[in-house]
Write a protein that holds these residues in place. Sequence first.
Motif, PDB file in Angstrom:
ATOM      1  N   GLU A   1    -104.815  60.989   6.799  1.00  0.00           N
ATOM      2  CA  GLU A   1    -105.161  62.254   6.141  1.00  0.00           C
ATOM      3  C   GLU A   1    -104.887  62.177   4.641  1.00  0.00           C
ATOM      4  O   GLU A   1    -105.690  62.650   3.822  1.00  0.00           O
ATOM      5  CB  GLU A   1    -104.360  63.396   6.762  1.00  0.00           C
ATOM      6  CG  GLU A   1    -104.696  64.761   6.172  1.00  0.00           C
ATOM      7  CD  GLU A   1    -104.039  65.903   6.923  1.00  0.00           C
ATOM      8  OE1 GLU A   1    -104.208  67.060   6.496  1.00  0.00           O
ATOM      9  OE2 GLU A   1    -103.360  65.637   7.942  1.00  0.00           O
ATOM     10  N   LYS A   2    -103.762  61.565   4.279  1.00  0.00           N
ATOM     11  CA  LYS A   2    -103.414  61.421   2.864  1.00  0.00           C
ATOM     12  C   LYS A   2    -104.475  60.611   2.121  1.00  0.00           C
ATOM     13  O   LYS A   2    -104.905  60.974   1.021  1.00  0.00           O
ATOM     14  CB  LYS A   2    -102.041  60.748   2.751  1.00  0.00           C
ATOM     15  CG  LYS A   2    -101.590  60.495   1.327  1.00  0.00           C
ATOM     16  CD  LYS A   2    -100.227  59.799   1.317  1.00  0.00           C
ATOM     17  CE  LYS A   2     -99.789  59.470  -0.108  1.00  0.00           C
ATOM     18  NZ  LYS A   2     -98.462  58.775  -0.127  1.00  0.00           N
ATOM     19  N   ARG A   3    -104.919  59.521   2.742  1.00  0.00           N
ATOM     20  CA  ARG A   3    -105.912  58.658   2.097  1.00  0.00           C
ATOM     21  C   ARG A   3    -107.288  59.332   2.038  1.00  0.00           C
ATOM     22  O   ARG A   3    -108.048  59.105   1.100  1.00  0.00           O
ATOM     23  CB  ARG A   3    -106.005  57.326   2.834  1.00  0.00           C
ATOM     24  CG  ARG A   3    -104.738  56.493   2.704  1.00  0.00           C
ATOM     25  CD  ARG A   3    -104.955  55.068   3.146  1.00  0.00           C
ATOM     26  NE  ARG A   3    -103.762  54.264   2.898  1.00  0.00           N
ATOM     27  CZ  ARG A   3    -103.784  52.968   2.602  1.00  0.00           C
ATOM     28  NH1 ARG A   3    -104.943  52.329   2.502  1.00  0.00           N
ATOM     29  NH2 ARG A   3    -102.656  52.308   2.404  1.00  0.00           N
ATOM     30  N   SER A   4    -107.592  60.128   3.040  1.00  0.00           N
ATOM     31  CA  SER A   4    -108.883  60.823   3.025  1.00  0.00           C
ATOM     32  C   SER A   4    -108.941  61.826   1.874  1.00  0.00           C
ATOM     33  O   SER A   4    -109.963  61.962   1.197  1.00  0.00           O
ATOM     34  CB  SER A   4    -109.130  61.529   4.362  1.00  0.00           C
ATOM     35  OG  SER A   4    -108.235  62.617   4.538  1.00  0.00           O
ATOM     36  N   LYS A   5    -107.840  62.521   1.634  1.00  0.00           N
ATOM     37  CA  LYS A   5    -107.796  63.480   0.529  1.00  0.00           C
ATOM     38  C   LYS A   5    -107.851  62.764  -0.816  1.00  0.00           C
ATOM     39  O   LYS A   5    -108.460  63.266  -1.768  1.00  0.00           O
ATOM     40  CB  LYS A   5    -106.539  64.334   0.630  1.00  0.00           C
ATOM     41  CG  LYS A   5    -106.558  65.302   1.817  1.00  0.00           C
ATOM     42  CD  LYS A   5    -105.296  66.144   1.878  1.00  0.00           C
ATOM     43  CE  LYS A   5    -105.352  67.124   3.037  1.00  0.00           C
ATOM     44  NZ  LYS A   5    -104.109  67.955   3.137  1.00  0.00           N
ATOM     45  N   ALA A   6    -107.227  61.583  -0.885  1.00  0.00           N
ATOM     46  CA  ALA A   6    -107.267  60.803  -2.124  1.00  0.00           C
ATOM     47  C   ALA A   6    -108.691  60.352  -2.436  1.00  0.00           C
ATOM     48  O   ALA A   6    -109.052  60.153  -3.604  1.00  0.00           O
ATOM     49  CB  ALA A   6    -106.344  59.594  -2.008  1.00  0.00           C
ATOM     50  N   ALA A   7    -109.510  60.210  -1.386  1.00  0.00           N
ATOM     51  CA  ALA A   7    -110.906  59.793  -1.558  1.00  0.00           C
ATOM     52  C   ALA A   7    -111.829  61.003  -1.684  1.00  0.00           C
ATOM     53  O   ALA A   7    -113.047  60.873  -1.553  1.00  0.00           O
ATOM     54  CB  ALA A   7    -111.345  58.929  -0.380  1.00  0.00           C
ATOM     55  N   GLN A   8    -111.242  62.190  -1.939  1.00  0.00           N
ATOM     56  CA  GLN A   8    -112.005  63.440  -2.072  1.00  0.00           C
ATOM     57  C   GLN A   8    -112.649  63.854  -0.750  1.00  0.00           C
ATOM     58  O   GLN A   8    -113.671  64.541  -0.730  1.00  0.00           O
ATOM     59  CB  GLN A   8    -113.085  63.311  -3.159  1.00  0.00           C
ATOM     60  CG  GLN A   8    -112.566  62.887  -4.524  1.00  0.00           C
ATOM     61  CD  GLN A   8    -111.497  63.843  -5.064  1.00  0.00           C
ATOM     62  OE1 GLN A   8    -111.686  65.054  -5.063  1.00  0.00           O
ATOM     63  NE2 GLN A   8    -110.378  63.291  -5.513  1.00  0.00           N
ATOM     64  N   GLY A   9    -112.011  63.425   0.358  1.00  0.00           N
ATOM     65  CA  GLY A   9    -112.505  63.807   1.671  1.00  0.00           C
ATOM     66  C   GLY A   9    -111.647  64.903   2.282  1.00  0.00           C
ATOM     67  O   GLY A   9    -110.864  65.561   1.598  1.00  0.00           O
ATOM     68  N   LYS A  10    -111.787  65.084   3.594  1.00  0.00           N
ATOM     69  CA  LYS A  10    -111.027  66.125   4.282  1.00  0.00           C
ATOM     70  C   LYS A  10    -110.941  65.800   5.768  1.00  0.00           C
ATOM     71  O   LYS A  10    -111.662  64.936   6.283  1.00  0.00           O
ATOM     72  CB  LYS A  10    -111.700  67.489   4.093  1.00  0.00           C
ATOM     73  CG  LYS A  10    -113.116  67.552   4.646  1.00  0.00           C
ATOM     74  CD  LYS A  10    -113.746  68.923   4.413  1.00  0.00           C
ATOM     75  CE  LYS A  10    -115.166  68.976   4.973  1.00  0.00           C
ATOM     76  NZ  LYS A  10    -115.777  70.323   4.814  1.00  0.00           N
TER      77      LYS A  10
END
Length: 221
Positions: A90-99
């Motif tokens: 989840e942390k990496r997805s948010k860093a990639a502008q994801g959700k």
Amino acid sequence: MHVYERMVTNMKKNTLLAVLALSAIGLAGCSFTGSEVPVSDTAGAPAVGGNTTDLGSAAGISSVRDESIITTAYAFLTGDDPAAVADEVEKRSKAAQGKIDGRSVYSDNDGKITSVSLTVRIPAAEIDSFLTGLDQIATVHSLSQNSTDVTLTVTDYEARISALESSIARFTALEKSAKTTQDLIEIESALADRQAQLEQLQSEMRYYSDQIALSTIQIDI
């Protein structure tokens, strides 16, 4: 004048009179009273009371355009602490502008988390690097990726939406010039039908736009 010449002259006169009479009849048949409203606008909108819908087509749209691709992926990961792995994903997805669109947690009888399922949405341009980085946070046992080209579908939707918007604009103009109640009812019915079609197409177009912009990754841990 000979008899033959008189006959030819009379025939020419009769023919001319017949042509003039037919022309007069034709002009009379083409006229309409001021209370009449054309059932189709001059730009080619379909008849108000008809079943034909002016949706247009993808023909004529330039073939030189960006491709519209929907990308999906699946990954099966294992780790000593599934919850911690899920948190890192989840942390990496948010860093990639994801959700994270969905998160399901499964526990044993003692309440210990045994597995987690995530539905991750990542910008299409970032999916390759995101998937490549999964092996840095857990053991990757399975990884698959699928791409579907929906360019033709999107192009068709864009053309149909544009055609409906133009048709609605033309019928809106006709509505203002309606002369009778019946004319107004027919025009309003046509407008309502086209508006409903437009809203449906716009809703489907928003779905495609979302799926194209954000890739969907199902991750089981």
